[in-house]
Write a protein that holds these residues in place. Structure first.
Motif, PDB file in Angstrom:
ATOM      1  N   SER A 155       1.605  -4.628  -8.680  1.00 42.95           N
ATOM      2  CA  SER A 155       1.914  -5.632  -7.662  1.00 42.95           C
ATOM      3  C   SER A 155       3.408  -5.688  -7.335  1.00 42.95           C
ATOM      4  O   SER A 155       3.787  -5.964  -6.195  1.00 42.95           O
ATOM      5  N   GLU A 156       4.241  -5.412  -8.304  1.00 43.57           N
ATOM      6  CA  GLU A 156       5.685  -5.423  -8.040  1.00 43.57           C
ATOM      7  C   GLU A 156       6.052  -4.327  -7.047  1.00 43.57           C
ATOM      8  O   GLU A 156       6.807  -4.556  -6.104  1.00 43.57           O
ATOM      9  N   LYS A 157       5.496  -3.152  -7.235  1.00 39.37           N
ATOM     10  CA  LYS A 157       5.760  -2.043  -6.315  1.00 39.37           C
ATOM     11  C   LYS A 157       5.232  -2.367  -4.921  1.00 39.37           C
ATOM     12  O   LYS A 157       5.910  -2.109  -3.921  1.00 39.37           O
ATOM     13  N   ILE A 158       4.043  -2.945  -4.856  1.00 35.16           N
ATOM     14  CA  ILE A 158       3.473  -3.321  -3.560  1.00 35.16           C
ATOM     15  C   ILE A 158       4.397  -4.312  -2.866  1.00 35.16           C
ATOM     16  O   ILE A 158       4.722  -4.165  -1.686  1.00 35.16           O
ATOM     17  N   PHE A 159       4.834  -5.321  -3.602  1.00 29.97           N
ATOM     18  CA  PHE A 159       5.704  -6.344  -3.010  1.00 29.97           C
ATOM     19  C   PHE A 159       7.038  -5.779  -2.550  1.00 29.97           C
ATOM     20  O   PHE A 159       7.548  -6.164  -1.506  1.00 29.97           O
ATOM     21  N   THR A 160       7.621  -4.885  -3.343  1.00 31.98           N
ATOM     22  CA  THR A 160       8.946  -4.366  -2.980  1.00 31.98           C
ATOM     23  C   THR A 160       8.879  -3.343  -1.848  1.00 31.98           C
ATOM     24  O   THR A 160       9.844  -3.201  -1.105  1.00 31.98           O
ATOM     25  N   GLN A 161       7.758  -2.641  -1.716  1.00 32.57           N
ATOM     26  CA  GLN A 161       7.686  -1.594  -0.698  1.00 32.57           C
ATOM     27  C   GLN A 161       6.996  -2.026   0.589  1.00 32.57           C
ATOM     28  O   GLN A 161       7.140  -1.357   1.612  1.00 32.57           O
ATOM     29  N   PHE A 162       6.265  -3.121   0.584  1.00 33.31           N
ATOM     30  CA  PHE A 162       5.570  -3.583   1.781  1.00 33.31           C
ATOM     31  C   PHE A 162       6.567  -4.222   2.737  1.00 33.31           C
ATOM     32  O   PHE A 162       7.325  -5.123   2.378  1.00 33.31           O
ATOM     33  N   ILE A 169      -7.306  -6.221   0.926  1.00 35.83           N
ATOM     34  CA  ILE A 169      -7.268  -4.752   0.864  1.00 35.83           C
ATOM     35  C   ILE A 169      -7.788  -4.266  -0.481  1.00 35.83           C
ATOM     36  O   ILE A 169      -8.571  -3.319  -0.546  1.00 35.83           O
ATOM     37  N   ILE A 170      -7.369  -4.912  -1.553  1.00 37.21           N
ATOM     38  CA  ILE A 170      -7.864  -4.528  -2.885  1.00 37.21           C
ATOM     39  C   ILE A 170      -9.374  -4.726  -2.943  1.00 37.21           C
ATOM     40  O   ILE A 170     -10.100  -3.859  -3.453  1.00 37.21           O
ATOM     41  N   ASP A 171      -9.868  -5.841  -2.406  1.00 35.85           N
ATOM     42  CA  ASP A 171     -11.316  -6.091  -2.383  1.00 35.85           C
ATOM     43  C   ASP A 171     -12.042  -4.999  -1.602  1.00 35.85           C
ATOM     44  O   ASP A 171     -13.103  -4.527  -2.013  1.00 35.85           O
ATOM     45  N   ARG A 172     -11.470  -4.610  -0.463  1.00 34.44           N
ATOM     46  CA  ARG A 172     -12.092  -3.573   0.360  1.00 34.44           C
ATOM     47  C   ARG A 172     -12.123  -2.233  -0.368  1.00 34.44           C
ATOM     48  O   ARG A 172     -13.140  -1.536  -0.367  1.00 34.44           O
ATOM     49  N   ILE A 173     -11.008  -1.864  -1.000  1.00 33.06           N
ATOM     50  CA  ILE A 173     -10.960  -0.607  -1.753  1.00 33.06           C
ATOM     51  C   ILE A 173     -11.978  -0.654  -2.888  1.00 33.06           C
ATOM     52  O   ILE A 173     -12.705   0.308  -3.132  1.00 33.06           O
ATOM     53  N   THR A 196      -2.159   1.673  -6.300  1.00 30.28           N
ATOM     54  CA  THR A 196      -1.025   1.039  -5.635  1.00 30.28           C
ATOM     55  C   THR A 196      -0.705   1.699  -4.298  1.00 30.28           C
ATOM     56  O   THR A 196      -0.546   1.014  -3.278  1.00 30.28           O
ATOM     57  N   ASP A 197      -0.631   3.020  -4.282  1.00 32.77           N
ATOM     58  CA  ASP A 197      -0.287   3.722  -3.041  1.00 32.77           C
ATOM     59  C   ASP A 197      -1.378   3.568  -1.979  1.00 32.77           C
ATOM     60  O   ASP A 197      -1.070   3.496  -0.785  1.00 32.77           O
ATOM     61  N   LYS A 198      -2.635   3.471  -2.405  1.00 36.88           N
ATOM     62  CA  LYS A 198      -3.719   3.223  -1.434  1.00 36.88           C
ATOM     63  C   LYS A 198      -3.550   1.851  -0.795  1.00 36.88           C
ATOM     64  O   LYS A 198      -3.738   1.697   0.408  1.00 36.88           O
ATOM     65  N   VAL A 199      -3.209   0.860  -1.611  1.00 37.95           N
ATOM     66  CA  VAL A 199      -2.999  -0.491  -1.078  1.00 37.95           C
ATOM     67  C   VAL A 199      -1.822  -0.488  -0.105  1.00 37.95           C
ATOM     68  O   VAL A 199      -1.909  -1.053   0.989  1.00 37.95           O
ATOM     69  N   LEU A 200      -0.737   0.177  -0.488  1.00 41.80           N
ATOM     70  CA  LEU A 200       0.428   0.253   0.397  1.00 41.80           C
ATOM     71  C   LEU A 200       0.087   0.963   1.705  1.00 41.80           C
ATOM     72  O   LEU A 200       0.528   0.541   2.785  1.00 41.80           O
ATOM     73  N   ALA A 201      -0.710   2.026   1.633  1.00 37.33           N
ATOM     74  CA  ALA A 201      -1.102   2.747   2.841  1.00 37.33           C
ATOM     75  C   ALA A 201      -1.942   1.855   3.759  1.00 37.33           C
ATOM     76  O   ALA A 201      -1.738   1.850   4.979  1.00 37.33           O
ATOM     77  N   GLN A 202      -2.841   1.086   3.179  1.00 35.33           N
ATOM     78  CA  GLN A 202      -3.659   0.169   3.976  1.00 35.33           C
ATOM     79  C   GLN A 202      -2.802  -0.932   4.598  1.00 35.33           C
ATOM     80  O   GLN A 202      -3.009  -1.323   5.740  1.00 35.33           O
ATOM     81  N   LEU A 203      -1.838  -1.452   3.829  1.00 34.39           N
ATOM     82  CA  LEU A 203      -0.941  -2.472   4.363  1.00 34.39           C
ATOM     83  C   LEU A 203      -0.149  -1.922   5.543  1.00 34.39           C
ATOM     84  O   LEU A 203       0.046  -2.610   6.548  1.00 34.39           O
ATOM     85  N   ALA A 204       0.309  -0.685   5.422  1.00 31.64           N
ATOM     86  CA  ALA A 204       1.085  -0.058   6.507  1.00 31.64           C
ATOM     87  C   ALA A 204       0.218   0.116   7.755  1.00 31.64           C
ATOM     88  O   ALA A 204       0.708  -0.054   8.874  1.00 31.64           O
TER      89      ALA A 204
END
Length: 174
Positions: A32-39, A132-136, A163-171
Protein backbone atom coordinates in the motif's frame (compact mmCIF):
# COMPACT_ATOMS: atom_id res chain seq x y z
CA UNK A 1 4.37 -52.29 13.87
CA UNK A 2 0.96 -52.26 12.19
CA UNK A 3 -0.06 -49.28 14.30
CA UNK A 4 2.97 -47.27 13.10
CA UNK A 5 2.18 -48.15 9.50
CA UNK A 6 -1.44 -46.99 9.89
CA UNK A 7 -0.25 -43.73 11.43
CA UNK A 8 2.20 -43.18 8.57
CA UNK A 9 -0.51 -43.89 5.97
CA UNK A 10 -2.88 -41.50 7.78
CA UNK A 11 -0.23 -38.76 7.83
CA UNK A 12 0.49 -39.36 4.14
CA UNK A 13 -3.18 -39.01 3.18
CA UNK A 14 -3.61 -35.92 5.38
CA UNK A 15 -0.58 -34.30 3.76
CA UNK A 16 -1.87 -35.19 0.29
CA UNK A 17 -5.28 -33.73 1.12
CA UNK A 18 -3.71 -30.55 2.50
CA UNK A 19 -1.46 -30.08 -0.53
CA UNK A 20 -4.46 -30.54 -2.84
CA UNK A 21 -6.49 -27.97 -0.89
CA UNK A 22 -3.59 -25.52 -0.74
CA UNK A 23 -2.95 -25.90 -4.47
CA UNK A 24 -6.40 -24.45 -5.03
CA UNK A 25 -5.79 -21.58 -2.62
CA UNK A 26 -4.69 -18.40 -4.40
CA UNK A 27 -2.97 -15.73 -2.35
CA UNK A 28 -1.52 -12.35 -3.32
CA UNK A 29 -0.28 -9.19 -1.67
CA UNK A 30 0.03 -5.48 -2.34
CA UNK A 31 2.35 -2.82 -0.98
CA UNK A 32 0.00 0.00 0.00
CA UNK A 33 2.88 2.40 0.62
CA UNK A 34 4.15 1.92 -2.92
CA UNK A 35 0.64 2.35 -4.32
CA UNK A 36 0.17 5.57 -2.35
CA UNK A 37 3.54 7.04 -3.30
CA UNK A 38 3.31 6.18 -7.00
CA UNK A 39 -0.38 6.89 -7.69
CA UNK A 40 -0.77 10.33 -9.27
CA UNK A 41 -4.10 10.89 -7.52
CA UNK A 42 -2.38 10.64 -4.16
CA UNK A 43 0.19 13.22 -5.19
CA UNK A 44 -2.54 15.66 -6.26
CA UNK A 45 -4.43 15.12 -2.99
CA UNK A 46 -1.20 15.53 -0.99
CA UNK A 47 -0.43 18.83 -2.74
CA UNK A 48 -3.94 20.10 -2.04
CA UNK A 49 -3.65 19.01 1.60
CA UNK A 50 -0.21 20.64 1.98
CA UNK A 51 -1.48 23.95 0.56
CA UNK A 52 -4.43 23.99 2.96
CA UNK A 53 -2.27 23.14 5.98
CA UNK A 54 0.30 25.77 4.94
CA UNK A 55 -2.46 28.37 4.78
CA UNK A 56 -3.61 27.44 8.30
CA UNK A 57 -0.02 27.48 9.58
CA UNK A 58 0.49 30.96 8.11
CA UNK A 59 -2.68 32.16 9.82
CA UNK A 60 -1.50 30.63 13.11
CA UNK A 61 1.88 32.35 12.73
CA UNK A 62 0.22 35.67 11.96
CA UNK A 63 -1.94 35.36 15.06
CA UNK A 64 1.04 34.36 17.24
CA UNK A 65 3.01 37.36 15.95
CA UNK A 66 0.12 39.70 16.79
CA UNK A 67 0.05 38.30 20.31
CA UNK A 68 3.81 38.71 20.67
CA UNK A 69 3.67 42.27 19.32
CA UNK A 70 0.88 43.28 21.72
CA UNK A 71 2.66 41.61 24.64
CA UNK A 72 5.87 43.52 23.82
CA UNK A 73 3.93 46.77 23.46
CA UNK A 74 2.40 46.23 26.89
CA UNK A 75 5.79 45.52 28.46
CA UNK A 76 7.46 48.54 26.88
CA UNK A 77 4.69 51.03 27.54
CA UNK A 78 3.40 49.62 30.80
CA UNK A 79 4.62 52.55 32.91
CA UNK A 80 3.36 55.17 30.45
CA UNK A 81 -0.17 53.80 30.02
CA UNK A 82 -3.12 54.86 32.07
CA UNK A 83 -4.65 52.12 34.20
CA UNK A 84 -7.71 52.10 31.97
CA UNK A 85 -5.68 51.80 28.74
CA UNK A 86 -3.40 49.14 30.28
CA UNK A 87 -6.42 47.08 31.36
CA UNK A 88 -7.94 47.45 27.89
CA UNK A 89 -4.74 46.20 26.22
CA UNK A 90 -4.42 43.31 28.70
CA UNK A 91 -8.03 42.32 27.99
CA UNK A 92 -7.32 42.48 24.26
CA UNK A 93 -4.22 40.32 24.74
CA UNK A 94 -6.16 37.72 26.74
CA UNK A 95 -8.89 37.64 24.07
CA UNK A 96 -6.30 37.26 21.30
CA UNK A 97 -4.69 34.36 23.16
CA UNK A 98 -8.05 32.64 23.68
CA UNK A 99 -8.97 33.16 20.03
CA UNK A 100 -5.58 31.85 18.89
CA UNK A 101 -5.81 28.75 21.06
CA UNK A 102 -9.33 28.09 19.78
CA UNK A 103 -8.08 28.47 16.21
CA UNK A 104 -5.23 26.02 16.85
CA UNK A 105 -7.63 23.50 18.37
CA UNK A 106 -10.11 23.86 15.48
CA UNK A 107 -7.42 23.41 12.86
CA UNK A 108 -4.78 21.16 14.43
CA UNK A 109 -6.53 19.53 17.40
CA UNK A 110 -7.54 15.89 17.73
CA UNK A 111 -10.73 16.47 15.77
CA UNK A 112 -9.46 19.44 13.84
CA UNK A 113 -9.78 20.38 10.23
CA UNK A 114 -6.35 18.93 9.40
CA UNK A 115 -7.58 15.45 10.26
CA UNK A 116 -10.94 16.04 8.57
CA UNK A 117 -9.29 17.37 5.41
CA UNK A 118 -6.87 14.44 5.31
CA UNK A 119 -9.75 11.96 5.62
CA UNK A 120 -11.78 13.85 3.04
CA UNK A 121 -8.94 13.71 0.51
CA UNK A 122 -7.77 10.13 1.16
CA UNK A 123 -11.13 8.39 1.48
CA UNK A 124 -11.96 8.45 -2.27
CA UNK A 125 -8.44 7.24 -3.08
CA UNK A 126 -8.65 4.37 -0.59
CA UNK A 127 -12.09 3.42 -1.92
CA UNK A 128 -10.78 3.43 -5.48
CA UNK A 129 -7.81 1.26 -4.53
CA UNK A 130 -10.09 -1.13 -2.67
CA UNK A 131 -12.44 -1.41 -5.68
CA UNK A 132 -9.49 -2.28 -7.91
CA UNK A 133 -8.14 -4.86 -5.46
CA UNK A 134 -11.64 -6.37 -5.20
CA UNK A 135 -11.89 -6.52 -8.99
CA UNK A 136 -8.47 -8.15 -9.36
CA UNK A 137 -9.36 -10.64 -6.61
CA UNK A 138 -12.64 -11.50 -8.33
CA UNK A 139 -11.31 -11.60 -11.92
CA UNK A 140 -8.26 -13.66 -11.03
CA UNK A 141 -9.98 -15.68 -8.30
CA UNK A 142 -7.72 -14.80 -5.38
CA UNK A 143 -8.73 -16.20 -2.00
CA UNK A 144 -6.65 -13.76 0.03
CA UNK A 145 -4.82 -10.53 -0.71
CA UNK A 146 -2.65 -9.12 2.05
CA UNK A 147 -1.04 -5.72 2.52
CA UNK A 148 2.73 -5.95 2.84
CA UNK A 149 2.92 -2.68 4.82
CA UNK A 150 0.36 -3.66 7.47
CA UNK A 151 2.98 -5.80 9.18
CA UNK A 152 1.13 -9.12 9.11
CA UNK A 153 3.03 -10.49 6.14
CA UNK A 154 6.61 -11.49 6.83
CA UNK A 155 7.44 -13.23 3.56
CA UNK A 156 5.93 -13.54 0.11
CA UNK A 157 7.21 -14.60 -3.27
CA UNK A 158 7.45 -11.63 -5.61
CA UNK A 159 5.29 -13.56 -8.09
CA UNK A 160 2.31 -12.95 -5.79
CA UNK A 161 2.85 -9.17 -5.64
CA UNK A 162 -0.19 -7.44 -7.14
CA UNK A 163 1.00 -3.89 -6.41
CA UNK A 164 1.95 -3.12 -10.01
CA UNK A 165 -1.40 -4.47 -11.27
CA UNK A 166 -3.23 -2.15 -8.88
CA UNK A 167 -1.08 0.79 -10.00
CA UNK A 168 -1.73 -0.05 -13.66
CA UNK A 169 -5.48 -0.14 -13.04
CA UNK A 170 -5.33 3.17 -11.15
CA UNK A 171 -3.45 4.74 -14.08
CA UNK A 172 -6.11 3.48 -16.52
CA UNK A 173 -8.98 4.94 -14.45
CA UNK A 174 -7.63 8.50 -14.22
Amino acid sequence: MMRGFKAAVLVFFAAAAFSTASAQLKIGFVNSEKIFTQFEGTKVAQDQFNKEVARWEQEASRRAKSITDLREQLEKQSLLLSAERKKSLEDSLRQMIITHEKFLQEKFGQRGEVLTKNEQLTKPILEKIQRIIDRIAKDEQFDFIFDWRSGGLVFAKPAYDLTDKVLAQLAKEK
